[in-house]
Motif scaffolding. Structure first.
Motif, PDB file in Angstrom:
ATOM      1  N   SER A  40       5.164  12.304   4.346  1.00 37.62           N
ATOM      2  CA  SER A  40       5.974  11.127   4.670  1.00 37.62           C
ATOM      3  C   SER A  40       6.946  11.446   5.806  1.00 37.62           C
ATOM      4  CB  SER A  40       6.761  10.671   3.438  1.00 37.62           C
ATOM      5  OG  SER A  40       7.752  11.619   3.110  1.00 37.62           O
ATOM      6  N   VAL A  41       7.437  10.400   6.446  1.00 32.24           N
ATOM      7  CA  VAL A  41       8.385  10.571   7.553  1.00 32.24           C
ATOM      8  C   VAL A  41       9.672  11.232   7.066  1.00 32.24           C
ATOM      9  CG1 VAL A  41       9.791   9.355   9.258  1.00 32.24           C
ATOM     10  CG2 VAL A  41       7.448   8.617   8.826  1.00 32.24           C
ATOM     11  N   GLU A  78       4.630   9.250  -4.285  1.00 36.20           N
ATOM     12  CA  GLU A  78       4.087   8.104  -3.567  1.00 36.20           C
ATOM     13  C   GLU A  78       5.109   7.570  -2.568  1.00 36.20           C
ATOM     14  OE1 GLU A  78       2.614   5.043  -6.038  1.00 36.20           O
ATOM     15  OE2 GLU A  78       0.921   6.213  -6.819  1.00 36.20           O
ATOM     16  N   PHE A  79       4.613   7.221  -1.395  1.00 38.04           N
ATOM     17  CA  PHE A  79       5.453   6.662  -0.341  1.00 38.04           C
ATOM     18  C   PHE A  79       4.746   5.453   0.253  1.00 38.04           C
ATOM     19  CE2 PHE A  79       6.739  11.094  -0.557  1.00 38.04           C
ATOM     20  CZ  PHE A  79       8.123  11.021  -0.474  1.00 38.04           C
ATOM     21  N   PRO A  80       5.502   4.547   0.887  1.00 42.74           N
ATOM     22  CA  PRO A  80       4.864   3.403   1.552  1.00 42.74           C
ATOM     23  C   PRO A  80       3.901   3.868   2.646  1.00 42.74           C
ATOM     24  CG  PRO A  80       7.228   3.068   1.346  1.00 42.74           C
ATOM     25  CD  PRO A  80       6.970   4.479   0.946  1.00 42.74           C
ATOM     26  N   GLU A  81       2.879   3.089   2.858  1.00 42.11           N
ATOM     27  CA  GLU A  81       1.872   3.431   3.864  1.00 42.11           C
ATOM     28  C   GLU A  81       2.484   3.551   5.263  1.00 42.11           C
ATOM     29  OE1 GLU A  81      -2.129   4.343   4.817  1.00 42.11           O
ATOM     30  OE2 GLU A  81      -1.207   3.967   2.851  1.00 42.11           O
ATOM     31  N   LYS A 140       0.831  -1.192   0.000  1.00 45.85           N
ATOM     32  CA  LYS A 140       0.000   0.000   0.000  1.00 45.85           C
ATOM     33  C   LYS A 140       0.873   1.252   0.000  1.00 45.85           C
ATOM     34  CE  LYS A 140      -4.047  -1.913   2.333  1.00 45.85           C
ATOM     35  NZ  LYS A 140      -4.963  -1.765   3.494  1.00 45.85           N
ATOM     36  N   THR A 141       0.415   2.238  -0.732  1.00 46.52           N
ATOM     37  CA  THR A 141       1.135   3.508  -0.796  1.00 46.52           C
ATOM     38  C   THR A 141       0.156   4.660  -0.593  1.00 46.52           C
ATOM     39  OG1 THR A 141       0.883   3.650  -3.202  1.00 46.52           O
ATOM     40  CG2 THR A 141       2.885   2.584  -2.365  1.00 46.52           C
ATOM     41  N   PHE A 142       0.714   5.826  -0.390  1.00 47.17           N
ATOM     42  CA  PHE A 142      -0.097   7.037  -0.307  1.00 47.17           C
ATOM     43  C   PHE A 142       0.651   8.154  -1.016  1.00 47.17           C
ATOM     44  CE2 PHE A 142       2.932   7.878   2.943  1.00 47.17           C
ATOM     45  CZ  PHE A 142       2.986   9.258   3.093  1.00 47.17           C
ATOM     46  N   VAL A 143      -0.062   9.209  -1.344  1.00 45.45           N
ATOM     47  CA  VAL A 143       0.525  10.346  -2.057  1.00 45.45           C
ATOM     48  C   VAL A 143       0.741  11.487  -1.071  1.00 45.45           C
ATOM     49  CG1 VAL A 143       0.220  12.029  -3.909  1.00 45.45           C
ATOM     50  CG2 VAL A 143      -0.579   9.678  -4.213  1.00 45.45           C
TER      51      VAL A 143
END
Length: 233
Positions: free
Chosen positions: A46-47, A12-15, A2-5
């Protein structure tokens, strides 16, 4: 996977790196919002991007405190960004310093001239000189009392020794200044690391609180379902 924007970069980055804007400290949130006005409390980041803004926040904090970032402050920020120990930077700087032959000689002479070994040897030399001229060569002394030649030698030695000791003291002052710079860099990095640690702890606490609230919500829903089933029965 799963990813998110990300709301600020559009990448896109990992969830697992997903960070909700609500749990970001206000000072850092304002910094992000300043560069990205569309960033709001419903946005995500993202982190890794959040860490970059933490670094910017620390840089701005230093600018406010110091007024202008010098080489020392830049070196400290560089070690934080690269996640390096400040000692490695200090060791590299110390290894790049090369002393001239004159500096090493001045340090050696000053070290020897300020030791008990020098005092004993020179005291013995003066005593032997006086004994030779008074006892053994009393009639043909090359430096009879009041030892004018010996006084001349001592005066010349003192005249030469004084600037050598001053050169060594100047070198010691340079070393002390370098140590003070190193202490400042270590203390500054410790302060900044503690601030970042507080930020991460606050984020962790808020994140855990949200997780607990979610778990409690699920438990409440489960209890409601159980109660409904019991009522039907």
């Amino acid at each position: 996977m799963k990813t998110f924007v990300s709301s600020i970069s559009g990448k896109e980055f990992p969830e697992s790196e997903k960070m909700h804007a609500k749990i970001i400290r206000k000072a850092i949130f304002d910094l992000i919002n300043k560069e990205h006005p569309s960033f709001n409390h419903n946005s995500y980041i993202s982190v890794s991007e959040l860490n970059q803004y933490r670094q910017k926040y620390i840089s701005e904090y230093l600018l406010d405190e110091v007024g202008e970032l010098g080489e020392l402050e830049k070196d400290v920020l560089e070690t934080i960004q690269n996640q390096e120990a400040i000692s490695s930077k200090i060791i590299m700087e110390e290894g790049s310093v090369k002393f001239t032959y004159g500096q090493r000689l001045a340090d050696t002479i000053a070290s020897f001239g300020g030791s008990w070994k020098f005092i004993i040897i020179f005291g013995a030399f003066i005593l032997v000189w006086m004994c030779i001229n008074i006892i053994f060569l009393s009639s043909k002394a090359f430096d009879p009392y009041p030892f004018i030649l010996l006084n001349l030698i001592l005066s010349c030695l003192a005249a030469l020794q004084a600037p050598v000791i001053m050169m060594s003291q100047n070198r010691q002052e340079e070393k002390d200044r370098e140590r003070a710079k190193q202490d400042y860099m270590i203390n500054l990095k410790s302060e900044l690391e503690i601030r970042m640690l507080h930020e991460k702890l606050d984020h962790l606490i808020i994140h855990q609180q949200q997780e607990l609230l979610n778990i409690q919500q699920v438990q409440v829903e489960m209890m409601e379902d159980i109660m409904k089933r019991l009522k039907k029965e």
